[in-house]
Design a protein around this motif. Structure first.
Motif, PDB file in Angstrom:
ATOM      1  N   ASN A   1       3.409   5.066  -3.758  1.00  0.00           N
ATOM      2  CA  ASN A   1       2.432   6.123  -2.350  1.00  0.00           C
ATOM      3  C   ASN A   1       3.721   5.912  -1.312  1.00  0.00           C
ATOM      4  OD1 ASN A   1      -0.216   6.431  -3.422  1.00  0.00           O
ATOM      5  ND2 ASN A   1      -0.568   3.897  -3.165  1.00  0.00           N
ATOM      6  N   LEU A   2       4.623   6.867  -1.685  1.00  0.00           N
ATOM      7  CA  LEU A   2       6.270   7.127  -0.696  1.00  0.00           C
ATOM      8  C   LEU A   2       5.948   8.328   0.337  1.00  0.00           C
ATOM      9  CD1 LEU A   2       7.469   5.310  -3.119  1.00  0.00           C
ATOM     10  CD2 LEU A   2       9.443   6.897  -2.559  1.00  0.00           C
ATOM     11  N   ILE A   3       6.325   8.069   1.876  1.00  0.00           N
ATOM     12  CA  ILE A   3       5.807   9.023   2.518  1.00  0.00           C
ATOM     13  C   ILE A   3       6.862   8.899   3.324  1.00  0.00           C
ATOM     14  CG2 ILE A   3       4.155   9.170   4.318  1.00  0.00           C
ATOM     15  CD1 ILE A   3       2.605   6.893   3.505  1.00  0.00           C
ATOM     16  N   PRO A   4       7.097  10.746   3.513  1.00  0.00           N
ATOM     17  CA  PRO A   4       8.370  10.389   4.087  1.00  0.00           C
ATOM     18  C   PRO A   4       8.352  10.291   5.554  1.00  0.00           C
ATOM     19  CG  PRO A   4       7.908  13.393   3.378  1.00  0.00           C
ATOM     20  CD  PRO A   4       6.459  11.831   2.471  1.00  0.00           C
ATOM     21  N   ILE A   5       9.208  10.025   6.443  1.00  0.00           N
ATOM     22  CA  ILE A   5       9.299  10.278   7.675  1.00  0.00           C
ATOM     23  C   ILE A   5      10.544  10.707   8.480  1.00  0.00           C
ATOM     24  CG2 ILE A   5      10.109   7.732   8.101  1.00  0.00           C
ATOM     25  CD1 ILE A   5       8.000   8.173  10.787  1.00  0.00           C
ATOM     26  N   ILE A   6      10.472  12.033   8.955  1.00  0.00           N
ATOM     27  CA  ILE A   6      12.138  12.432   8.651  1.00  0.00           C
ATOM     28  C   ILE A   6      11.315  13.393  10.378  1.00  0.00           C
ATOM     29  CG2 ILE A   6      13.228  14.154   8.459  1.00  0.00           C
ATOM     30  CD1 ILE A   6      11.963  14.250   5.634  1.00  0.00           C
ATOM     31  N   PRO A   7      12.196  12.585  11.771  1.00  0.00           N
ATOM     32  CA  PRO A   7      12.082  12.697  13.226  1.00  0.00           C
ATOM     33  C   PRO A   7      13.370  14.164  12.495  1.00  0.00           C
ATOM     34  CG  PRO A   7      12.353  11.054  13.215  1.00  0.00           C
ATOM     35  CD  PRO A   7      12.785  10.922  11.241  1.00  0.00           C
TER      36      PRO A   7
ATOM     37  N   THR B   1      -2.541   9.759   2.642  1.00  0.00           N
ATOM     38  CA  THR B   1      -2.057   8.367   1.367  1.00  0.00           C
ATOM     39  C   THR B   1      -3.415   7.976   2.295  1.00  0.00           C
ATOM     40  OG1 THR B   1       0.063   8.341   1.990  1.00  0.00           O
ATOM     41  CG2 THR B   1      -0.508   6.917   1.139  1.00  0.00           C
ATOM     42  N   PHE B   2      -3.791   7.283   3.323  1.00  0.00           N
ATOM     43  CA  PHE B   2      -4.983   6.301   3.456  1.00  0.00           C
ATOM     44  C   PHE B   2      -6.241   6.785   2.297  1.00  0.00           C
ATOM     45  CE2 PHE B   2      -2.939   5.023   7.440  1.00  0.00           C
ATOM     46  CZ  PHE B   2      -2.159   3.943   6.825  1.00  0.00           C
ATOM     47  N   ARG B   3      -6.467   8.374   2.282  1.00  0.00           N
ATOM     48  CA  ARG B   3      -7.478   8.709   2.043  1.00  0.00           C
ATOM     49  C   ARG B   3      -7.451   8.561   0.354  1.00  0.00           C
ATOM     50  NH1 ARG B   3      -7.389  14.059   5.957  1.00  0.00           N
ATOM     51  NH2 ARG B   3      -8.800  13.162   7.050  1.00  0.00           N
TER      52      ARG B   3
ATOM     53  N   LEU C   1      -6.098   6.757  -0.775  1.00  0.00           N
ATOM     54  CA  LEU C   1      -5.852   4.525  -1.437  1.00  0.00           C
ATOM     55  C   LEU C   1      -7.648   4.507  -1.014  1.00  0.00           C
ATOM     56  CD1 LEU C   1      -2.661   3.497   0.849  1.00  0.00           C
ATOM     57  CD2 LEU C   1      -3.037   2.924  -1.582  1.00  0.00           C
ATOM     58  N   GLY C   2      -8.322   5.058  -0.020  1.00  0.00           N
ATOM     59  CA  GLY C   2      -9.827   5.326  -0.126  1.00  0.00           C
ATOM     60  C   GLY C   2      -9.808   4.344   1.492  1.00  0.00           C
ATOM     61  N   LEU C   3      -8.563   4.182   1.658  1.00  0.00           N
ATOM     62  CA  LEU C   3      -8.657   3.383   3.298  1.00  0.00           C
ATOM     63  C   LEU C   3      -9.468   4.301   4.354  1.00  0.00           C
ATOM     64  CD1 LEU C   3      -5.667   1.829   3.347  1.00  0.00           C
ATOM     65  CD2 LEU C   3      -7.857   1.189   2.939  1.00  0.00           C
ATOM     66  N   ALA C   4      -9.491   5.639   4.424  1.00  0.00           N
ATOM     67  CA  ALA C   4     -10.328   7.103   5.577  1.00  0.00           C
ATOM     68  C   ALA C   4     -11.043   7.537   4.558  1.00  0.00           C
ATOM     69  CB  ALA C   4      -9.137   7.604   5.989  1.00  0.00           C
ATOM     70  N   SER C   5     -11.846   8.164   5.181  1.00  0.00           N
ATOM     71  CA  SER C   5     -12.529   9.713   4.700  1.00  0.00           C
ATOM     72  C   SER C   5     -12.001  10.770   5.458  1.00  0.00           C
ATOM     73  CB  SER C   5     -13.881   9.276   5.019  1.00  0.00           C
ATOM     74  OG  SER C   5     -13.800   8.900   6.960  1.00  0.00           O
TER      75      SER C   5
ATOM     76  N   HIS D   1       0.419  -1.305  -0.179  1.00  0.00           N
ATOM     77  CA  HIS D   1      -0.292  -0.276  -0.411  1.00  0.00           C
ATOM     78  C   HIS D   1       0.973   1.429   0.299  1.00  0.00           C
ATOM     79  CE1 HIS D   1      -3.177  -3.109   1.328  1.00  0.00           C
ATOM     80  NE2 HIS D   1      -4.324  -1.752   0.491  1.00  0.00           N
ATOM     81  N   ALA D   2       2.115   1.238   1.033  1.00  0.00           N
ATOM     82  CA  ALA D   2       3.197   2.800   0.848  1.00  0.00           C
ATOM     83  C   ALA D   2       4.392   2.288   1.123  1.00  0.00           C
ATOM     84  CB  ALA D   2       2.653   3.474   1.941  1.00  0.00           C
ATOM     85  N   LEU D   3       5.332   3.042   1.193  1.00  0.00           N
ATOM     86  CA  LEU D   3       6.454   2.539   1.222  1.00  0.00           C
ATOM     87  C   LEU D   3       6.752   4.081   2.235  1.00  0.00           C
ATOM     88  CD1 LEU D   3       9.450   1.506   1.325  1.00  0.00           C
ATOM     89  CD2 LEU D   3      10.400   2.534  -0.479  1.00  0.00           C
ATOM     90  N   ILE D   4       7.474   3.528   3.319  1.00  0.00           N
ATOM     91  CA  ILE D   4       7.543   4.774   4.303  1.00  0.00           C
ATOM     92  C   ILE D   4       8.634   5.088   4.262  1.00  0.00           C
ATOM     93  CG2 ILE D   4       6.975   5.815   6.862  1.00  0.00           C
ATOM     94  CD1 ILE D   4       4.857   4.437   7.052  1.00  0.00           C
ATOM     95  N   VAL D   5       9.098   5.634   4.178  1.00  0.00           N
ATOM     96  CA  VAL D   5      11.381   6.134   3.610  1.00  0.00           C
ATOM     97  C   VAL D   5      11.781   7.062   5.050  1.00  0.00           C
ATOM     98  CG1 VAL D   5      12.618   7.162   2.701  1.00  0.00           C
ATOM     99  CG2 VAL D   5      11.102   6.109   1.102  1.00  0.00           C
TER     100      VAL D   5
END
Length: 227
Positions: free
Chosen positions: A114-120, A219-221, A223-227, A73-77
């Motif tokens: 679907n790439l999502i950054p996670i940057i502390p 991203t979930f929206r 993908l149709g998983l969240a409203s 569904h997605a890749l978190i980088v």
């Protein structure tokens, strides 16, 4: 029931202990609040096995991670900012790779789109300081945050230029309050249990995590998983 499959490309071994659990819990919370259907959220699959050894540049590593995450569904980088803001890490260590992945998908390569950054800010350890109660529970002491040198407010953790050192110092101060025979705790041993106990509402007070929360929700929206 839909099964949500996420992948994670993380920078370090300790990040791989903390981030997957936090990501899974975050996804579960988003879908519990906004989900359109029942979703079983798996713990993100770590894709960093051998990638850093096989590929030299950051872009090549992201492309390989996206290739391995094809069908997910997605890749978190993940990329630590190592800096007071996310801008530099985003521009230098995320966006070029994201653009290359998009270009390769456009010519027909099978990569996760679907790439999502996670940057502390600075590093992941900053997030570990956001919830003093959970941190004390994991260490096994009862103490006020100020006594251990932990910021009182979550957003303050991003002002710490070396949160890993601060975490070491907190651990040392905390262990002096325990009986001598119980003063040996390895820092690496607290990453996963803290990830399971940290209050996500407290963590949402950390701007970098709040941005990740927003990106994951979007991203979930899509993908149709969240409203």
């Amino acid at each position: 029931m839909t099964v949500l499959v996420l992948a994670l490309y993380a920078e370090g071994h300790t990040d791989e202990s903390f981030l997957p659990v936090v990501i899974q819990r975050t996804a579960e919370e988003i879908l519990a609040r906004h989900g359109r259907t029942v979703v079983d959220v798996l713990e993100p699959i770590n894709l960093n096995h051998g990638i850093d050894r096989q590929f030299e540049t950051r872009e090549e590593r992201m492309i390989e991670a996206a290739r391995r995450a094809s069908g997910y569904h997605a890749l978190i980088v993940h990329a630590d900012a190592d800096y007071p803001t996310q801008v530099r890490a985003l521009n230098e260590r995320y966006l070029p790779g994201e653009e290359r992945v998009r270009e390769l998908r456009e010519i027909g390569e099978s990569l996760c789109g679907n790439l999502i950054p996670i940057i502390p800010i600075q590093m992941t350890e900053a997030w570990m300081l956001a919830d003093p109660i959970a941190l004390c529970n994991v260490i096994g002491v009862q103490a006020l945050p100020q006594a251990l040198g932990i910021p009182v407010h979550p957003h303050q953790v991003e002002s710490d230029t070396n949160p890993k050192r601060t975490l070491h110092e907190v651990l040392e101060r905390a262990l002096t309050q325990r009986p001598r025979r119980r003063r040996r705790v390895n820092l690496s041993s607290i990453y996963e249990p803290l990830a399971r106990q940290i209050d996500l509402a407290r963590l949402a007070g950390v701007p970098a995590y709040a941005r990740f929360l927003s990106d994951l929700t979007t991203t979930f929206r899509v993908l149709g998983l969240a409203s």
